[in-house]
Every structure is written in structure tokens, then in C-alpha cells.
Design a protein around this motif. Structure first.
Motif, short mmCIF file in Angstrom:
data_model
loop_
_atom_site.label_atom_id
_atom_site.label_comp_id
_atom_site.label_asym_id
_atom_site.label_seq_id
_atom_site.Cartn_x
_atom_site.Cartn_y
_atom_site.Cartn_z
N VAL A 126 0.91 -1.27 -0.20
CA VAL A 126 0.11 0.12 -0.03
C VAL A 126 0.77 1.31 0.06
O VAL A 126 0.49 2.21 -0.66
N ALA A 127 2.20 1.32 0.73
CA ALA A 127 2.95 2.40 0.85
C ALA A 127 3.68 2.50 -0.24
O ALA A 127 5.17 2.30 -0.19
N VAL A 128 3.33 2.91 -1.43
CA VAL A 128 4.02 3.01 -2.77
C VAL A 128 3.51 4.33 -3.42
O VAL A 128 2.38 4.91 -3.05
N PRO A 129 4.50 4.90 -4.20
CA PRO A 129 5.81 4.71 -4.40
C PRO A 129 6.86 4.51 -3.04
O PRO A 129 6.71 5.61 -2.52
N LYS A 130 7.74 3.67 -3.19
CA LYS A 130 8.67 3.65 -2.19
C LYS A 130 9.49 4.83 -1.72
O LYS A 130 9.99 5.44 -2.95
N GLY A 131 9.44 5.40 -0.55
CA GLY A 131 10.15 6.63 -0.35
C GLY A 131 9.59 7.73 -1.10
O GLY A 131 10.27 8.79 -0.91
N ALA A 132 8.41 8.00 -1.42
CA ALA A 132 8.00 9.16 -2.26
C ALA A 132 7.45 10.15 -1.35
O ALA A 132 7.26 11.23 -1.77
N LEU A 133 7.01 9.74 -0.03
CA LEU A 133 6.29 10.79 0.66
C LEU A 133 7.14 11.83 0.75
O LEU A 133 6.75 12.95 0.95
N ALA A 134 8.42 11.71 1.29
CA ALA A 134 9.25 12.68 1.54
C ALA A 134 9.62 13.51 0.33
O ALA A 134 10.04 14.62 0.49
N ARG A 135 9.42 12.95 -0.81
CA ARG A 135 9.67 13.84 -2.13
C ARG A 135 8.62 14.63 -2.55
O ARG A 135 8.93 15.81 -3.03
N VAL A 136 7.50 14.12 -2.10
CA VAL A 136 6.37 14.80 -2.77
C VAL A 136 5.40 15.74 -1.51
O VAL A 136 4.37 16.35 -2.16
N PHE A 137 5.94 15.62 -0.47
CA PHE A 137 5.14 16.39 0.81
C PHE A 137 6.18 17.04 1.34
O PHE A 137 7.31 16.69 1.74
N GLU A 138 5.84 18.43 1.80
CA GLU A 138 6.92 19.25 2.46
C GLU A 138 6.90 18.82 3.85
O GLU A 138 5.96 18.36 4.55
N GLY A 139 8.30 18.58 4.43
CA GLY A 139 8.74 18.34 5.65
C GLY A 139 8.04 17.10 6.21
O GLY A 139 7.91 17.10 7.46
N VAL A 140 8.47 16.18 5.57
CA VAL A 140 8.09 14.61 6.01
C VAL A 140 9.65 13.88 6.29
O VAL A 140 10.55 14.03 5.44
N GLU A 141 9.74 13.58 7.53
CA GLU A 141 10.65 12.72 7.91
C GLU A 141 10.52 11.17 7.67
O GLU A 141 9.77 10.59 8.25
N GLU A 142 11.40 10.83 6.46
CA GLU A 142 10.98 9.42 6.02
C GLU A 142 11.93 8.45 6.93
O GLU A 142 13.40 8.54 6.80
N GLN A 143 11.39 7.65 7.86
CA GLN A 143 12.21 6.96 8.55
C GLN A 143 12.56 5.52 7.79
O GLN A 143 12.18 4.96 6.78
#
Length: 267
Positions: free
Chosen positions: A219-236
Motif C-alpha cells: 500500500v505504501a507506494v511508490p517507495k520513499g515518495a512521501l518525503a519527495r512529494v510532501f513538504e517536511g516529512v521525515e522518512e524513517q
């Protein structure tokens, strides 16, 4: 005590949940048990909305709206849906098989993930958005949490509800687990508020946003994309919560990195 509000994902309706209060109480008990000793010192509540998205439809064939979302999900995995024949169960099985090959996973596990996730996502965007958001907004204002823990579809609901409460609520930490927020077209481009110049906005009242995803979470796809497309997200760093079903919120909560993120909050 640290006030925590949990926002659940899909497949959380139980027939015994005759009222939202009973559903919330059941989830609260499950989450506290999963956190184990880490739950000490937490004032945990859960926002329950599963009853608003359940369906009476008994057909095992996916609806057209669900298949449209699956197409976008498949493309995020690099699979071209036009390679499949037909437009129903066989088509879905072919898609899941190709994704499974890319992920090194069993096709049955991938298909289960898809069949559990997309029906409720479809209902949320089609008709359930406002009542679900209202339920979660009320829980946020009532509990006024220090930490919001939002899983799966719950991360979408929490994102939108927190935007609704801009100026009314400050949340020191938003922790998203197994989030599909960055999934192009199927989720990301349907958000309210929508992306601006290809970027999502952190809810104004959220001071810190951390995201955790299992390495095999479909469900959490694309991998690692949250920090790329949202401002201020810390991808653990990616973790492994369960090899057979890598999307369960209870398995996420049992993992030391997730429990540590929740209990490590400091005002």
C-alpha cells in the motif's frame, strides 16, 4: 501523560461495533495490547469510522471504480495494466502476479492486499469523505492529541482532517504508517487540499511529520515518495514488521521503531 489519537485504516468494521463508541473502544484495546509495555504513560484514544465505509455488496468481482484505482497502483509498481486481458478477477490476478514478481513476494499476498484496500478507498473518495472526515475532526478536537498515529487509509483521512482544522488545533507529531498518500492519481492527486505545483502540503497545525513503512508494504507506494512529494516529512528507515502480511497496524505498533516514535515524543 502523552495524548495519542489513533486513526485506523481499512477493514476495521466488526458486526459487534453497533456504535462508533464501541468500535473505538475495541480498537483502543487492540492498539494498547499491541504497544505492550510501551503503552505506559499514554492516554490513547482511537477515531473510528469503519462503519461509514462498509458495503453490503456481496459480489466478489471488483467494481469498475476499484479497478481504476488498481490501474494507478500497478503503474506505481512499473506494471503496465494494458498487458492483462479482460476487466475483472482474472485481470486483477494478472496485475497482482506481475507486481509480486517485481517485489519478490507471493501473488496471493499481493492480491489480498489489493482486495482489502481498494474497495474502502473507492468508497471514501466516492461518497464517504465528508462524514468520515467529520468523525475524525470531532475526535481530534475532543482529544487534542500530542501525537496522531494514522495507518493506511487513515493517513489520508487524518491528512485532510488536520488541514480542515488549520488554526484550531496544534499537533506536535503526526506519525503515518503504511501510508498511500503519495500514490499518484489514485490518492495523491485526489487529496483535499490537492497538490500545488506537484507538492503536497504539511497540515499547518502539524509541527513534525514522520513516516514509517514496511519494506514489503504494497500500500505504501511508490517507495520513499512521501518525503519527495510532501513538504517536511521525515522518512524513517524501512522496517520489516511481518513477512506474511506486511500491512497490519498491530504489527506496525509492535515494532520497536514505531513504539519508540510514539513513546519518544517530548512536548
Amino acid at each position: 501523560m502523552t495524548r495519542v489519537l489513533g486513526v485506523h485504516g481499512v477493514r476495521n468494521y466488526k458486526a459487534a461495533d453497533s456504535t462508533p463508541r464501541l468500535g473505538s473502544a475495541r480498537l483502543r484495546s487492540d492498539w494498547l495490547e499491541a504497544l505492550g509495555g510501551a503503552a505506559a504513560g499514554l492516554d490513547l484514544e482511537t477515531a473510528y469510522y469503519a462503519d461509514l465505509l462498509r458495503s453490503e455488496r456481496q459480489s466478489t468481482e471488483p467494481a469498475d471504480e476499484e479497478l481504476a484505482l488498481v490501474e494507478q497502483w500497478a503503474r506505481a509498481w512499473g506494471v503496465d495494466p494494458s498487458g492483462a486481458q479482460g476487466r475483472a478477477t482474472g485481470w486483477l490476478r494478472w496485475i497482482c502476479g506481475r507486481v509480486a514478481e517485481r517485489a519478490g513476494e507471493r501473488p496471493a499476498v499481493v492480491e489480498k492486499s489489493v482486495r482489502l484496500f481498494f474497495p474502502e478507498v473507492t468508497r471514501y473518495f466516492a461518497a464517504g469523505r465528508e462524514p468520515v472526515r467529520e468523525r475524525v475532526r470531532a475526535a481530534l478536537l475532543r482529544h487534542r492529541p500530542d501525537v496522531v498515529v494514522a495507518h493506511s487509509l487513515g493517513s489520508v483521512v487524518a491528512y485532510e482532517a488536520l488541514h480542515d482544522l488549520a488554526g484550531e488545533l496544534e499537533v506536535p507529531l503526526l506519525l503515518t504508517l503504511g501510508s498511500p498518500l503519495a500514490l499518484p492519481n489514485a490518492v495523491f492527486h485526489r487529496l483535499d487540499p490537492g497538490p500545488l505545483d506537484g507538492r503536497g502540503m504539511r497540515p499547518p497545525g502539524v509541527r513534525r511529520w514522520a513516516d514509517i513503512a514496511d519494506v514489503g508494504d504494497f500500500v505504501a507506494v511508490p517507495k520513499g515518495a512521501l518525503a519527495r512529494v510532501f513538504e517536511g516529512v521525515e522518512e524513517q528507515p524501512e522496517i520489516s514488521i511481518a513477512p506474511l502480511w506486511p500491512h497490519s497496524v498491530l504489527d506496525y505498533l509492535r515494532h520497536p521503531s514505531v513504539a519508540g516514535a510514539v513513546t519518544g515524543y517530548r512536548p
